[in-house]
Each structure stands twice: as C-alpha cells, then as structure tokens.
Design a protein around this motif. Structure first.
Motif, short mmCIF file in Angstrom:
data_model
loop_
_atom_site.label_atom_id
_atom_site.label_comp_id
_atom_site.label_asym_id
_atom_site.label_seq_id
_atom_site.Cartn_x
_atom_site.Cartn_y
_atom_site.Cartn_z
N THR A 1 -44.85 61.69 31.25
CA THR A 1 -46.01 62.25 31.95
C THR A 1 -46.51 61.32 33.04
N THR A 2 -46.33 60.00 32.87
CA THR A 2 -46.82 59.05 33.86
C THR A 2 -46.18 59.27 35.23
N LYS A 3 -44.92 59.75 35.23
CA LYS A 3 -44.23 60.01 36.49
C LYS A 3 -44.20 61.50 36.83
N GLY A 4 -44.16 62.35 35.78
CA GLY A 4 -44.11 63.79 36.02
C GLY A 4 -42.80 64.21 36.66
N SER B 1 -42.24 52.41 32.82
CA SER B 1 -43.53 52.50 32.13
C SER B 1 -43.78 51.29 31.24
N PHE C 1 -42.90 62.57 25.67
CA PHE C 1 -43.78 63.26 26.61
C PHE C 1 -44.80 62.35 27.28
N PRO C 2 -45.54 61.50 26.53
CA PRO C 2 -46.45 60.57 27.21
C PRO C 2 -45.74 59.64 28.18
N GLY D 1 -39.17 69.62 28.56
CA GLY D 1 -39.98 70.68 27.97
C GLY D 1 -39.19 71.97 27.83
N ILE E 1 -39.68 65.66 32.97
CA ILE E 1 -40.54 66.22 31.93
C ILE E 1 -40.43 67.74 31.88
#
Length: 228
Positions: free
Chosen positions: A82-85, A165, A78-79, A93, A89
């Motif tokens: 999350t940087t790209k969304g 990332s 998840f982290p 989820g 993600i």
C-alpha cells in the motif's frame, strides 16, 4: 431415486472437488514465491548486498544482507504494498479475489453433485450443466491466478517495493524469482476441476446413449405397428 451408476458418478465428482479444495486451501497457506534482489548503498554503484523476500499470499519475510545493513523483517503483504500502490497491489488483490471465486464455485460444484446423487433434477443448472459451468469457471480462474501471480512477481516492482519499505533509499539491481509450493498447488486444483468436467461428461454421454437405445425400437418400428 437415481440409479447406482448416477450416484457413483456424482459422489465421485463431489469427492474430487473436495480434494481439489483441500489442495488449494493448503496451497493458499503455504509460501508462494521467493525473490532475491541485488542491493547497494544509494549512489555507491557497487552491488555487494542482497535482499531475499519469501512470501505467502498474506505475509512474508525479508532477509537483508548489506542492504544497507543486515536484518530480518516480517511483513503483511497488503500494508507493505500500500505504501507504493499501483499495479502490484491491484494484481495481488485480483489474485485473492479469483482464489475466493474458485472456492465459491467449487463449493457450488460439491452441492450440485451431492444433490444429483440423491435426486433426479431436470437438465438445468442443478444438473450436469451446473457442474460444467462451476468447474469450468474454477479451472479458468485458477489458471488466471497462475498467470497473474507470476507476472506480478517477475515483471512488476512488487519485490522492490517491499524491500524499499524496510531498507529505505537504496539502489536495487537484478532480481531472480522462484515459485514455491503454494503456487504449484494451484496446478492440481485446475487439473482436478477439468477432471470433474470429464467425469460428469462421461456419465452424461452414457445416459444419453442409454436413452437413445431405449427410444430406437419405437423409432424403427413399422408405421402399421405404431398405429396400434
């Protein structure tokens, strides 16, 4: 008290579902996919490196070779996403939510099966109807997990986002993905959920046939006899 036949069928149903939950639980802790992506220094156009991502549902590792340097990194899914969304993600989820619902409905199936093995409830959601509903939802949700996770790994940019990332600005080329044991453990869970439906259907059909046979002598009796 329920009959011995009913007890055996519903206890078997609870055991089958418990086994399926165990398989799914093990699968959720195992590796689900591995993806290899060609890699090159930004602007070079020469893909002489690669990055290999191996991931579970919650974490994974990235092994980089000349991408742009070598290295091995661990990450939480998840982290890292999350940087790209975006779509990756959201789909990941959704996979976790559906797996949680699978476990929830499997637990309901076990409880209803055990309840029916020691009592004679009415034909409501606490009877065979409840098991049909819970097991059907478990099978549907787990099948959806197989499709969504496969699409997320092979079609979206999830793997690329993870590599970027750690590697920074690099050029990424073709990728190839393989599903691993955690992913494939969802398949027997789906099959066992369907088997659970078939098992209770066999009992329900046998019980219905038995009731009809008991009613038939009365239905076929002459009207003169029935008047007395």
């Amino acid at each position: 008290m329920p009959s011995i036949q009913k007890m055996l069928f519903f206890i078997s149903s609870a055991l089958v579902t418990a086994v399926s939950v165990g398989l799914l639980g093990y699968g959720m802790s195992a590796n689900w996919a591995t993806t290899t992506i060609e890699c090159a220094r930004s602007g070079s156009g020469h893909f002489n490196g690669s990055a290999k991502i191996t991931m579970t549902l919650f974490n994974g590792t990235v092994l980089r070779t000349f991408c742009p340097f070598g290295g091995s990194d661990r990450f939480d899914v998840f982290p890292a996403l999350t940087t790209k969304g975006g779509t990756p993600i959201a789909l990941h989820g959704l996979v976790l939510c559906l797996l949680g619902l699978c476990l929830l409905f499997s637990a309901c199936t076990i409880l209803i099966s055990l309840y029916n093995s020691v009592s004679n409830p009415y034909e409501t959601y606490m009877g065979p109807v409840g098991i049909y509903t819970c097991s059907s939802l478990s099978a549907c949700f787990s099948f959806a997990v197989l499709i969504i996770f496969f699409v997320n790994v092979t079609v979206t940019n999830m793997a690329q986002d993870v590599v970027m990332s750690f590697a920074g600005v690099v050029d990424l080329g073709d990728k190839s993905s393989n599903m691993l044991q955690g992913y494939y453990f969802v398949i027997p869970y789906t099959v066992l959920a369907l088997f659970d439906i078939a098992l209770i259907f066999l009992y329900d059909h046998a019980a219905y046939t038995h009731r009809r046979e008991q009613q038939r002598p009365t239905e076929d009796a002459p009207k003169e006899i029935m008047m007395y």
